[in-house]
Design a protein around this motif. Structure first.
Motif, PDB file in Angstrom:
ATOM      1  N   GLY A 167      -4.529   0.083  17.263  1.00 40.85           N
ATOM      2  CA  GLY A 167      -3.869  -1.202  17.166  1.00 40.85           C
ATOM      3  C   GLY A 167      -3.224  -1.390  15.800  1.00 40.85           C
ATOM      4  N   ASP A 168      -2.137  -2.138  15.771  1.00 35.39           N
ATOM      5  CA  ASP A 168      -1.389  -2.320  14.528  1.00 35.39           C
ATOM      6  C   ASP A 168      -2.224  -2.956  13.427  1.00 35.39           C
ATOM      7  N   TYR A 169      -3.115  -3.871  13.775  1.00 32.00           N
ATOM      8  CA  TYR A 169      -3.822  -4.635  12.754  1.00 32.00           C
ATOM      9  C   TYR A 169      -4.784  -3.783  11.935  1.00 32.00           C
ATOM     10  N   ARG A 170      -5.129  -2.590  12.422  1.00 30.74           N
ATOM     11  CA  ARG A 170      -6.074  -1.749  11.680  1.00 30.74           C
ATOM     12  C   ARG A 170      -5.380  -0.675  10.852  1.00 30.74           C
ATOM     13  N   ARG A 171      -4.064  -0.573  10.929  1.00 28.87           N
ATOM     14  CA  ARG A 171      -3.384   0.512  10.211  1.00 28.87           C
ATOM     15  C   ARG A 171      -3.582   0.413   8.702  1.00 28.87           C
ATOM     16  N   GLY A 172      -3.640  -0.812   8.186  1.00 31.50           N
ATOM     17  CA  GLY A 172      -3.814  -0.973   6.750  1.00 31.50           C
ATOM     18  C   GLY A 172      -5.188  -0.554   6.252  1.00 31.50           C
ATOM     19  N   ASN A 173      -6.113  -0.329   7.172  1.00 28.43           N
ATOM     20  CA  ASN A 173      -7.458   0.107   6.799  1.00 28.43           C
ATOM     21  C   ASN A 173      -7.641   1.619   6.923  1.00 28.43           C
ATOM     22  N   LEU A 174      -6.592   2.314   7.258  1.00 29.14           N
ATOM     23  CA  LEU A 174      -6.648   3.771   7.330  1.00 29.14           C
ATOM     24  C   LEU A 174      -6.440   4.375   5.943  1.00 29.14           C
ATOM     25  N   GLN A 175      -7.291   5.341   5.589  1.00 31.02           N
ATOM     26  CA  GLN A 175      -7.166   6.038   4.306  1.00 31.02           C
ATOM     27  C   GLN A 175      -6.996   5.030   3.166  1.00 31.02           C
ATOM     28  N   ALA A 176      -7.933   4.117   3.050  1.00 30.91           N
ATOM     29  CA  ALA A 176      -7.820   3.006   2.098  1.00 30.91           C
ATOM     30  C   ALA A 176      -8.262   3.414   0.693  1.00 30.91           C
ATOM     31  N   HIS A 177      -7.673   4.476   0.164  1.00 27.16           N
ATOM     32  CA  HIS A 177      -8.054   4.982  -1.158  1.00 27.16           C
ATOM     33  C   HIS A 177      -7.903   3.893  -2.223  1.00 27.16           C
ATOM     34  N   ARG A 178      -6.733   3.272  -2.226  1.00 26.54           N
ATOM     35  CA  ARG A 178      -6.435   2.275  -3.261  1.00 26.54           C
ATOM     36  C   ARG A 178      -7.358   1.068  -3.141  1.00 26.54           C
ATOM     37  N   ARG A 179      -7.626   0.610  -1.936  1.00 22.19           N
ATOM     38  CA  ARG A 179      -8.454  -0.581  -1.739  1.00 22.19           C
ATOM     39  C   ARG A 179      -9.879  -0.352  -2.237  1.00 22.19           C
ATOM     40  N   ILE A 180     -10.445   0.796  -1.941  1.00 21.12           N
ATOM     41  CA  ILE A 180     -11.807   1.094  -2.384  1.00 21.12           C
ATOM     42  C   ILE A 180     -11.854   1.243  -3.894  1.00 21.12           C
ATOM     43  N   GLU A 181     -10.850   1.903  -4.460  1.00 21.23           N
ATOM     44  CA  GLU A 181     -10.786   2.071  -5.910  1.00 21.23           C
ATOM     45  C   GLU A 181     -10.652   0.715  -6.609  1.00 21.23           C
ATOM     46  N   GLU A 182      -9.784  -0.146  -6.107  1.00 22.20           N
ATOM     47  CA  GLU A 182      -9.605  -1.460  -6.713  1.00 22.20           C
ATOM     48  C   GLU A 182     -10.865  -2.311  -6.604  1.00 22.20           C
ATOM     49  N   ALA A 183     -11.682  -2.039  -5.591  1.00 21.29           N
ATOM     50  CA  ALA A 183     -12.929  -2.780  -5.427  1.00 21.29           C
ATOM     51  C   ALA A 183     -14.040  -2.255  -6.330  1.00 21.29           C
TER      52      ALA A 183
ATOM     53  N   PRO B  30      -0.506   3.893  -2.316  1.00 21.49           N
ATOM     54  CA  PRO B  30      -0.886   5.112  -3.038  1.00 21.49           C
ATOM     55  C   PRO B  30      -1.774   4.798  -4.235  1.00 21.49           C
ATOM     56  N   ILE B  31      -2.349   5.835  -4.811  1.00 23.51           N
ATOM     57  CA  ILE B  31      -3.094   5.697  -6.059  1.00 23.51           C
ATOM     58  C   ILE B  31      -2.325   6.417  -7.159  1.00 23.51           C
ATOM     59  N   SER B  32      -2.741   6.214  -8.402  1.00 25.89           N
ATOM     60  CA  SER B  32      -2.027   6.807  -9.531  1.00 25.89           C
ATOM     61  C   SER B  32      -2.279   8.312  -9.597  1.00 25.89           C
TER      62      SER B  32
ATOM     63  N   ALA C 272      -2.273  17.864  -1.264  1.00 20.60           N
ATOM     64  CA  ALA C 272      -3.152  16.701  -1.125  1.00 20.60           C
ATOM     65  C   ALA C 272      -2.931  15.709  -2.260  1.00 20.60           C
ATOM     66  N   LEU C 273      -2.767  16.207  -3.482  1.00 21.30           N
ATOM     67  CA  LEU C 273      -2.512  15.320  -4.613  1.00 21.30           C
ATOM     68  C   LEU C 273      -1.185  14.598  -4.446  1.00 21.30           C
ATOM     69  N   LYS C 274      -0.185  15.309  -3.952  1.00 18.33           N
ATOM     70  CA  LYS C 274       1.120  14.680  -3.721  1.00 18.33           C
ATOM     71  C   LYS C 274       1.003  13.567  -2.699  1.00 18.33           C
ATOM     72  N   VAL C 275       0.259  13.804  -1.633  1.00 19.11           N
ATOM     73  CA  VAL C 275       0.083  12.802  -0.593  1.00 19.11           C
ATOM     74  C   VAL C 275      -0.642  11.577  -1.150  1.00 19.11           C
ATOM     75  N   ALA C 276      -1.626  11.792  -2.021  1.00 19.53           N
ATOM     76  CA  ALA C 276      -2.392  10.673  -2.574  1.00 19.53           C
ATOM     77  C   ALA C 276      -1.510   9.707  -3.344  1.00 19.53           C
ATOM     78  N   VAL C 277      -0.486  10.215  -4.026  1.00 16.44           N
ATOM     79  CA  VAL C 277       0.329   9.350  -4.880  1.00 16.44           C
ATOM     80  C   VAL C 277       1.639   8.940  -4.232  1.00 16.44           C
ATOM     81  N   THR C 278       1.881   9.405  -2.989  1.00 12.45           N
ATOM     82  CA  THR C 278       3.124   9.015  -2.299  1.00 12.45           C
ATOM     83  C   THR C 278       2.898   8.532  -0.879  1.00 12.45           C
ATOM     84  N   ARG C 279       1.716   8.803  -0.284  1.00 14.25           N
ATOM     85  CA  ARG C 279       1.430   8.505   1.137  1.00 14.25           C
ATOM     86  C   ARG C 279       2.450   9.180   2.040  1.00 14.25           C
TER      87      ARG C 279
END
Length: 640
Positions: free
Chosen positions: A445-461, A513-515, A481-488
């Motif tokens: 479902g669309d409403y859960r897409r923002g919770n996929l691979q929530a690297h930034r959200r967990i880090e900010e928390a 993305p994360i830094s 993998a590093l490229k994907v982390a900073v560009t999604r």
């Protein structure tokens, strides 16, 4: 050029090339000469202050000095190996906190679908070629096939299983591992040898798929059923050793100096490994018994980490659920999965189906009691958690890693920091692929897409991310993998990335993305902290072990789209060069302990679509990408 002086040159050569010696050039040096010096470069220490130096010295496997070129120059002796980096980047060796090295090595030796988006006819043709080419003739010799892009196959052909595999011209048992390693397909011969009948019940934490009518098995097995019911004979000691050697060649090339094998047992450590292990291994034990704690402590190497390779047995692995991907949907989720109604998967409407709710494989009370017993015995834990409902609830003095966290619940993001739990996440999953498009996104479902691979959200928390590739669930490419982390997003030029197959997989994955530094620390300092090794490795500091890599380009300076378009030139473990590209050997004058691939890759090329390590895909890239774009299909992706 930065190089080692000879007796005639003395110390004057440094000033001649403008490195800028100060008055210390003529001073007496009481420290012993270094074994190695890396100079004229950008040394990213990843220490607490993220300092960057120009040079680094290694003595006896440890970093003896780090700073300016002028600071290191007095440590150069007649026998010192000096590497002129010519501005290149050196950084700590990569730490992969969740991978399956023996499984990955065995996969290199098997019939390999190589994550490619093939249809059932192509699957059967490749398997038939493997069977005819491997020289085995006995009807009981199992043919194992790996890295099948199962979601893409189902999208193309619908449900497949034993009926399709029985079309192969062989009497041998066939077992196919999906690239998520949670789904297997068997032919009738394999089912018979596994003593599986229509009366065989689903095991706890597993599922046997059945044909319409609900009685006859289809040949598709999920989760525990895939692992426990199939009587696939274990590999011999010789095969395991060959697999380990093949895997470690890839790891050295990738710059991995420390890893945790996330599923291991006492048989997963071939006795002859010690001469071939160029890095530090941490093992997670799978399974519980009265003797588990005693056995882990018996096998664990309690010695202090030193220059020589070590193997630590210090954690146990558990599975709390399956995978979120369609059609498996075996992960535990807070809300029901959606299911296609009034149409097919690709063009119908999707609506929540309460029947798709899965309980975690462990009850909270039993899980808490088990973890408490392990932690009190000094054993850490890593738990497979793919859905947003499969979380433990413990706090204390321990190391607990939750692997994958592919779909997480927003209320849990702050709990990682509050409980001191480590999210071990696979950055490469934050790129679009057939494992998401079209059906997994639809089933969530669309409403859960923002919770996929929530690297930034967990880090900010408040809790930094720890990286684990989960190889061989995906191709081994840590820089991608590093490229994907900073560009999604993936890389259209890289055949290991789903983006190489064109739209829609070359787009942006949902989420933030994360830094670059956060991503790099996830695969270095954060990983060593989780593995209880941060006092010895993970950053480049005086007194720590010389586990480091030299990169072709500067990770912090290249454009985002070029982060992974480069190579690891040199990999050093405990002060010993264990890998160097052919050109690095010539330019730097270094000889690695282990030879490069040589003939081993070519020997395995015919077993894998696209060749060993997918290297020949790039040669066919233009034609195959154009073909696949016309079909509107994708490549691989995940889970493990």
């Amino acid at each position: 050029m930065f190089h080692k002086p000879n007796l005639i040159d003395g110390l004057s050569w440094l000033a001649a090339v403008g490195i800028g010696l100060v008055s210390t050039a003529g001073a007496a040096n009481t420290e012993p000469p270094a074994d190695f010096v890396f100079g004229n470069g950008s040394i990213y220490t990843l220490d607490a202050d993220s300092n960057v130096a120009a040079a680094l010295a290694v003595k006896g496997g440890y970093i003896s000095s780090i700073g300016r070129d002028a600071d290191i120059e007095p440590l150069i002796g007649i026998d010192t190996k000096v590497v002129d980096l010519q501005g290149r980047m050196v950084m700590p060796g990569l730490v992969d906190s969740h991978m399956h090295v023996l499984t990955g090595g065995l996969a290199l030796l098997n019939c390999d679908m190589n994550y490619q988006p093939v249809d059932i006819n192509q699957v059967l043709a490749h398997i038939q070629a493997c069977i005819e080419g491997d020289g085995k003739t006995a009807d009981d010799d199992w043919a194992e096939v790996v890295k099948l892009d199962y979601p893409s196959l189902v999208t193309k052909n619908g449900e497949v299983g034993k009926r399709e595999l029985d079309k192969l011209q062989t009497e041998r048992p066939i077992v196919i591992q999906s690239s998520d390693y949670h789904t297997v397909l068997l032919n009738t011969r394999a089912l018979d040898l596994s003593n599986i009948t229509a009366a065989t019940p689903d095991p706890p934490g597993g599922k046997i798929e059945r044909l319409p009518g609900g009685q006859e098995y289809s040949g598709v097995f999920q989760d525990a059923a895939a692992r426990e019911l199939v009587n696939l004979p274990p590999p011999t000691e010789a095969v395991r050793l060959e697999a380990c050697r093949s895997a470690l060649r890839l790891l050295r090339q990738a710059g991995i100096t420390t890893f945790q094998d996330a599923v291991a047992g006492p048989d997963d450590s071939p006795g002859e490994w010690r001469g071939h292990r160029p890095r530090r291994q941490h093992k997670t034990w799978v399974g519980l018994s009265q003797n588990t704690v005693a056995e882990i402590k018996r096998m664990n190497d309690n010695s202090t980490i030193g220059p020589k390779p070590t193997m630590k047995w210090q954690a146990i692995k558990g599975f709390l659920d399956g995978v979120i991907t369609y059609p498996a949907r075996t992960a535990a989720v807070v809300d029901p999965y959606c299911y296609p109604v009034n149409g097919s998967e690709t063009d119908g409407e999707w609506a929540p189906d309460p029947r798709t709710m899965n309980e975690p494989y462990w009850s909270q009370d039993i899980l808490n009691a088990t973890l408490e017993g392990l932690f009190l015995a000094g054993i850490d834990a890593q738990l497979h958690v793919d859905g947003d409902r499969a979380h433990p609830d413990r706090k204390g003095d321990f190391k607990l890693g939750l692997a994958h966290e592919e779909l997480s619940y927003q209320d849990d993001w702050a709990r990682f920091a509050a409980l001191g739990v480590d999210p071990i996440m696979s950055f490469q999953w934050a790129q679009l692929s057939s494992f998401y498009i079209p059906s997994t996104f639809a089933t969530l479902g669309d409403y859960r897409r923002g919770n996929l691979q929530a690297h930034r959200r967990i880090e900010e928390a408040g809790r930094p991310i720890v990286y684990g590739s989960d190889w061989p669930i995906d191709p081994l490419d840590e820089l991608l993998a590093l490229k994907v982390a900073v560009t999604r997003s993936g890389d259209p030029t890289n055949p290991k990335s789903p983006a190489s197959f064109g739209p829609p997989y070359d787009g942006i994955f949902p989420g933030d993305p994360i830094s670059r530094e956060s991503a790099l620390r996830a695969i270095t300092t954060n990983g060593t902290r989780f593995l209880r090794a941060d006092a010895s490795i993970g950053s480049l500091e005086v007194g720590k072990l010389a586990d480091l890599i030299a990169l072709e380009k500067n990770y912090f300076e290249v454009p985002e789209e070029e982060i992974e378009r480069q190579r690891v030139l040199v990999t050093m473990v405990g002060g010993e060069v264990v890998f160097a590209t052919d050109d690095a050997q010539s330019e730097f004058g270094v000889t690695p302990r282990f030879p490069n691939f040589g003939q081993i890759g070519s020997q395995l090329d015919n077993r894998a679509i696209g060749g060993f390590d997918r290297r020949s895909l790039s040669k066919r890239g233009v034609a195959s990408v154009a073909r696949l774009r016309r079909r509107g299909q994708c490549t691989h992706k995940h889970r493990g």
